[in-house]
Design an enzyme around this catalytic site. Structure first.
Site, PDB file in Angstrom:
ATOM      1  N   ASP A  61       7.781  40.867  16.415  1.00  0.00           N
ATOM      2  CA  ASP A  61       6.453  40.599  15.875  1.00  0.00           C
ATOM      3  C   ASP A  61       6.507  39.198  15.285  1.00  0.00           C
ATOM      4  O   ASP A  61       7.108  38.980  14.236  1.00  0.00           O
ATOM      5  CB  ASP A  61       6.122  41.655  14.806  1.00  0.00           C
ATOM      6  CG  ASP A  61       4.820  41.370  14.061  1.00  0.00           C
ATOM      7  OD1 ASP A  61       4.125  40.387  14.421  1.00  0.00           O
ATOM      8  OD2 ASP A  61       4.506  42.125  13.120  1.00  0.00           O
ATOM      9  N   LYS A  88       1.729  29.860  13.866  1.00  0.00           N
ATOM     10  CA  LYS A  88       1.029  30.708  14.837  1.00  0.00           C
ATOM     11  C   LYS A  88      -0.439  30.286  15.008  1.00  0.00           C
ATOM     12  O   LYS A  88      -1.027  30.469  16.058  1.00  0.00           O
ATOM     13  CB  LYS A  88       1.110  32.164  14.359  1.00  0.00           C
ATOM     14  CG  LYS A  88       0.568  33.187  15.337  1.00  0.00           C
ATOM     15  CD  LYS A  88       0.888  34.577  14.843  1.00  0.00           C
ATOM     16  CE  LYS A  88       0.331  35.656  15.724  1.00  0.00           C
ATOM     17  NZ  LYS A  88       0.698  36.997  15.232  1.00  0.00           N
ATOM     18  N   GLU A 141      -0.749  43.024  19.872  1.00  0.00           N
ATOM     19  CA  GLU A 141      -0.309  43.667  18.627  1.00  0.00           C
ATOM     20  C   GLU A 141      -0.938  45.052  18.441  1.00  0.00           C
ATOM     21  O   GLU A 141      -0.224  46.002  18.098  1.00  0.00           O
ATOM     22  CB  GLU A 141      -0.627  42.753  17.434  1.00  0.00           C
ATOM     23  CG  GLU A 141       0.305  41.550  17.386  1.00  0.00           C
ATOM     24  CD  GLU A 141      -0.206  40.397  16.538  1.00  0.00           C
ATOM     25  OE1 GLU A 141      -1.236  40.563  15.850  1.00  0.00           O
ATOM     26  OE2 GLU A 141       0.423  39.321  16.574  1.00  0.00           O
ATOM     27  N   ASP A 193      -6.199  45.413  11.300  1.00  0.00           N
ATOM     28  CA  ASP A 193      -5.020  44.627  10.918  1.00  0.00           C
ATOM     29  C   ASP A 193      -5.396  43.609   9.851  1.00  0.00           C
ATOM     30  O   ASP A 193      -6.045  42.604  10.144  1.00  0.00           O
ATOM     31  CB  ASP A 193      -4.467  43.936  12.187  1.00  0.00           C
ATOM     32  CG  ASP A 193      -3.181  43.158  11.927  1.00  0.00           C
ATOM     33  OD1 ASP A 193      -2.865  42.904  10.748  1.00  0.00           O
ATOM     34  OD2 ASP A 193      -2.498  42.812  12.902  1.00  0.00           O
TER      35      ASP A 193
END
Ligand code: AMP
Length: 612
Positions: free
Chosen positions: A23, A86, A187, A211
């Site tokens: 992850d 990211k 994800e 999330d």
């Protein structure tokens, strides 16, 4: 076409190593694996913990540290400390411009909306791919240390809303870190797998994955059918998360204590995060920093963050609307991200969807655990799960400088289709060569050529204007149809090939092994080629500008521009990536005001011609 279990179980790497799930997060990253009993476990390298902060620090000598040690430099040395990489992956400067103030390090504005951002640290230019690779390398090292074995293969997760370019950048980062990336998994898909949702191919379900991390929020609505996860809709806010909750507490304490002047912001922020976490299991937090009272009760906390939480609920509503569903159509809700531990979040999400949420797995770990499960499925270890036909090697086309541009990544389920848009690089270009390759290497000359044809009759236009759509359709029999269409004129060309024709399993295996062996060289070669291509284009554009608008510049401006162009040409010849990028940066910085001046001039001329 091959079943995953054939080509992946014959490789020599296969028997010795473990495939991990990674992850790669905005704030934190982590690795998980499947233990010999078939259970998914996160890696906890002795003394270092499970979560690796996704932060990279460079010291004056170019020494790199990643993770907890790097995070300590965020305050001491912000210009050399890279966080949130990211957010930059697969993005251009134009994409990020409005958020520039958020980053404490230098992001290069290359005035080109096509090329991907670079970050300058000292005299070196880094791409987000290289920076992510440093994080992945650290994760790989920790996994190897903890498992006492080599780790060469991985499944890496990305947000469901990541586009093609962001996914490819993630793959490349893995490759550069010495990992064979078997698949990029969404994800929310990974999180569902960790809860066992979607493992049974007979099951049909619609789920919502909520999330909420430290700085980002997204919700995805997925439909699962025959073991295939389809993303029906995603929604969210990439600048909303637990950090906002901390900030709300800090602001509250500042007001309560009537603070002004020098405020110990950093200490307050850390204390606020502590308070927020404590309020997930108690009703009052009561501490002090010096003579500042840091007191807050749960009810006050919830009223402070309610607006933000409601914002996430609105996003859930929008996602449902886009998916053309209502809350009662959702069978399961999966909670991901550290901030879903906040009671109010759980309560509101559960109330909105009218059912309890799945929150029994640690929300920081759930994505990595699911990725490890996916890796295990791909490796053929799970006999209970149906393996679908996949394409054993990536399929793509040749782009500028002999680079491979992957359109269908390997291990994609078949049938599949994918496409991308290209344009011309020279003014008046009427033909475009399309060369199709299969393989994992960055330079097409190392891959297997499948076909080559020419799209003819593109109307003569300035470089960059034609829009050529290239689509790959791989059908269930393994036939690949390549379609090229110039959208403005409609000229079209189509070719069929069978990628697996004459391809032996041993060859596939060798190609995969080579891709890992030469990954580092390949990526650095590609970066040089990309820098050269960008440099060539810059030279082309600036020279064209000088030819057309030479009279617009004064003598000194003209001669200095020419000087910078010559410097860039020399750098391109020397094939040194940083030298080329520095020369591009210098030329760009110097010439940018000219373009703006020209634009202003054109606008005012146009205005003059109008009667107002
Ligand atoms: P992630 O980005 O998924 O690692 O989530 C990190 C966020 O989760 C940070 O804002 C943390 O403060 C937050 N977090 C971690 N533990 C808790 C907790 N017990 N209660 C509320 N928020 C938490």
């Amino acid at each position: 076409m091959a079943k995953v279990s054939i080509n992946l179980t014959t490789g020599s790497i296969q028997k010795e190593d473990i495939i991990v799930g990674i992850d790669l997060g905005t704030t934190n990253s982590l690795v998980a694996f499947i233990d010999p009993n078939g259970n998914a476990k996160v890696i906890n390298d002795t003394g270092k913990g499970v979560l690796v902060p996704s932060v990279v620090h460079f010291d004056a000598n170019g020494e790199v540290v990643v993770g907890n040690e790097a995070r300590d430099f965020l305050i001491q040395d912000p210009q050399h400390t890279i966080f949130s990489v990211k957010r930059l992956l697969g993005r251009s400067y134009q994409d990020l411009q409005s958020h520039e103030a958020y980053f404490s390090y230098r992001i290069i504005d290359d005035a080109n909306d096509e090329s991907l951002v670079k970050i300058k640290v000292g005299d070196t230019f880094y791409t987000p791919i290289e920076l992510s690779a440093l994080i992945l390398k650290e994760l790989k090292a920790r996994a190897e240390h903890a498992l006492k074995t080599n780790v060469n293969r991985a499944v890496i997760t990305v947000p469901a809303y990541f586009n093609d370019s962001q996914r490819q950048a993630t793959r490349d980062a893995g490759k550069l870190a010495g990992l064979d990336v078997l698949r990029i998994v969404n994800e929310p898909t990974a999180a569902s797998l960790a809860y066992g949702i979607g493992l049974n191919p007979d099951e049909q379900k619609t789920i919502a994955v909520y999330d909420l991390g430290g700085g980002t929020f997204d919700v995805s609505i997925l439909k699962i059918e025959n073991g295939i996860f389809e993303v029906l809709a995603t929604n969210g806010n990439t600048f909303l998360g637990g950090d906002d909750f901390d900030r709300a507490i800090v602001d509250y304490w500042i007001a309560q204590n009537n603070l002004s002047g020098e405020i110990p912001m950093q200490e307050l922020r850390l204390k606020a995060e502590e308070a927020k976490k404590a309020l997930s299991h108690q009703n009052l937090f009561n501490e002090k920093i010096g003579d500042i009272f840091c007191t807050i009760d749960k009810q006050t906390f919830e009223s402070l963050i309610n607006d933000k939480v409601q914002e996430t609920i609105s996003a859930c509503k929008n996602a449902l609307k886009d998916a053309e569903l209502t809350a009662s159509d959702i069978d399961e809700i999966v909670m991901v991200g550290g901030s879903t531990r906040t009671d109010l979040v759980k309560k509101e999400v559960s109330a909105f969807f009218e059912k309890p949420v799945n929150d029994s797995i640690n929300p920081d770990e759930v994505v990595a655990l699911g990725a490890a499960l996916q890796a295990d499925v791909l490796s053929g270890n799970r006999k209970d799960i149906l393996l679908l036909d996949v394409t054993p090697l990536s399929l793509g086309i040749e782009t500028m400088g002999g680079l491979m541009d992957t359109i269908i990544p390997r291990n994609s389920k078949v049938p599949t289709k994918a496409g991308r848009q290209y344009t011309t690089s020279i003014d008046g270009q009427v033909n475009m060569k399309i060369a199709v390759y299969q393989g994992e290497r960055d330079l097409v000359k190392e891959n297997r050529k499948l076909a080559e044809f020419e799209l003819k009759g593109i109307p003569s236009m300035p470089a960059g204007l034609p829009k050529v759509d290239i689509n790959f359709l791989l059908n269930a029999d393994g036939i690949l149809r390549i379609q090229a269409v110039e959208l403005r004129s409609g000229v079209k060309q189509e070719v069929d090939v069978k990628p697996t024709y004459g391809l032996k399993d041993e060859e596939v295996e060798q190609m995969l092994l080579d891709a890992v062996t030469y990954a580092k060289d390949d990526v650095s070669q590609r970066m040089v080629v990309e820098a050269k291509t960008e440099g060539d284009q810059m030279v082309y554009t600036v020279e064209r500008f000088l030819n057309k608008n030479g009279s617009f510049l004064n003598q000194e401006e003209t001669s200095h521009t020419k000087e910078l162009v010559t410097k860039l040409k020399v750098a391109i010849k020397n094939t040194n990536k940083d030298e080329i990028l520095s020369a591009i940066d210098a030329l760009n910085e110097y010439t940018r005001p000219f373009a703006e001046r020209l634009m202003d001039e054109a606008v005012s001329q146009a205005m003059r011609g109008k009667n107002i």
